[in-house]
Design an enzyme around this catalytic site. Structure first.
Site, PDB file in Angstrom:
ATOM      1  CG  ASP A 103      53.298  47.363  46.359  1.00  0.00           C
ATOM      2  OD1 ASP A 103      53.324  46.655  47.380  1.00  0.00           O
ATOM      3  OD2 ASP A 103      53.056  48.585  46.387  1.00  0.00           O
ATOM      4  CB  ILE A 104      52.396  40.874  45.978  1.00  0.00           C
ATOM      5  CG1 ILE A 104      53.626  40.338  46.718  1.00  0.00           C
ATOM      6  CG2 ILE A 104      52.649  40.905  44.463  1.00  0.00           C
ATOM      7  CD1 ILE A 104      53.973  38.899  46.401  1.00  0.00           C
ATOM      8  CE  LYS A 105      51.672  47.819  50.541  1.00  0.00           C
ATOM      9  NZ  LYS A 105      51.710  48.185  49.109  1.00  0.00           N
ATOM     10  NE  ARG A 106      49.450  37.843  47.410  1.00  0.00           N
ATOM     11  CZ  ARG A 106      48.886  38.740  46.627  1.00  0.00           C
ATOM     12  NH1 ARG A 106      48.823  39.994  47.000  1.00  0.00           N
ATOM     13  NH2 ARG A 106      48.356  38.391  45.472  1.00  0.00           N
TER      14      ARG A 106
END
Length: 308
Positions: A103-106
């Site tokens: 879960d890095i939401k880049r």
């Protein structure tokens, strides 16, 4: 990798992903005391405590679940030592045979997105050799910059047979400030979903696409509409448990075959021992409390999907 995820969900009858989002407040005192006695009350000590906490949860739950979702911010707050704990956690989850959703939401301009993609789901070239920075199988991606920010992830995922989950409708209270705004009579989140469906056609597994979507459990009526827009895209559903979502809300996120969605619970599982319902386990048996929370969640989802 989407084929492996679907297979594991079917085998375990558990469309569940455990969010490994540790805060030091969640870590029982006995684990912190041991880590601090060895490394001091330092960033290194914090990283060790978090890693040992995660390891206990993975040992207790890995036979019940298909996937885990470590949220990288919870590790980055401890700097390099936190990222070491993130890396150890991902590597250990891989050893356990779990699918790892980072879960890095880049999401950034093309060259930057490519670097993020290479770092998290690809391989970086160093001279004549290549290396994996992390061990994720999927990552979460913010689509705000449009195709320029998403396509580099898709390109790397095609090479690696890995995938992404694109933020479509998030579970936080203020998500509607942007995501619900109408454009030509349609909410923005629906337009993003249409794009996800389009991107998904370019990278298909056996039955579902490697390109999935994030849609919050707290908006079941939107889940039903978006399920129709994205019939071949897996939906990652955050917001179960601590954020208010419950099994009875989630049937619309699934297809008639009982597949098509995987539901995340983070602190509802990893900090279960702090809840009154699981207080009997106590801090010493925190991992056993997490296991019971997974079993209860599985039952809740099974009851919600009966007859589908």
């Amino acid at each position: 990798m989407i084929n492996q995820l679907v297979k594991k969900i079917e085998e375990l009858k558990a469309p569940i992903v455990v969010g490994l989002d540790p805060m030091l407040d969640y870590v029982p005192e006995q684990i912190k005391e041991k880590a601090f006695s060895e490394y001091g009350e330092t960033l290194e000590g914090a990283g060790e405590a978090i890693w040992q906490f995660n390891k206990g949860i993975l040992d207790a739950t890995s036979d019940l679940i298909p996937a885990v979702k470590p949220q990288i911010a919870m590790y980055e707050q401890f700097g390099i030592e936190g990222l070491k704990a993130f890396h150890k956690t991902c590597a250990y989850a891989q050893e356990k045979g779990l699918v790892i959703i980072g879960d890095i939401k880049r999401g950034d301009i093309g060259s930057t997105s490519k670097a993020y993609a290479v770092g998290h789901v690809g391989k970086v070239q160093v001279g004549s050799k290549s290396y994996r920075g992390f061990e994720e199988d999927f990552v979460t991606v913010n689509p705000y910059l449009g195709s320029d920010g998403v396509k580099p992830f898709i390109d790397v995922c095609k090479e690696e047979k890995k995938g992404i989950f694109v933020l479509v409708k998030t579970s936080n209270p203020s998500s509607g400030e942007f995501q619900d705004q109408l454009i030509d009579g349609k909410p923005l989140y629906e337009l993003v979903a249409q794009k996800v469906a389009q991107w998904g056609e370019e990278h298909m597994g056996d039955s579902y696409s490697y390109i999935g979507a994030v849609v919050g459990a707290t908006y079941p009526e939107m889940g039903a509409a978006l399920r129709k827009v994205m019939p071949k895209n897996y939906i990652l559903v955050p917001g179960y448990g601590a954020q208010g979502g419950k099994g009875s809300d989630l049937a619309p996120f699934f297809n008639k075959d009982g597949l098509g969605a995987i539901v995340n619970s983070s602190r509802g599982i990893i900090a279960a021992y702090k809840q009154e319902k699981y207080a009997k386990f106590g801090p010493e048996a925190y991992a056993d409390a997490s296991r019971q929370a997974v079993l209860d969640m599985k039952e809740d989802l099974e009851n919600a999907l009966v007859g589908r």
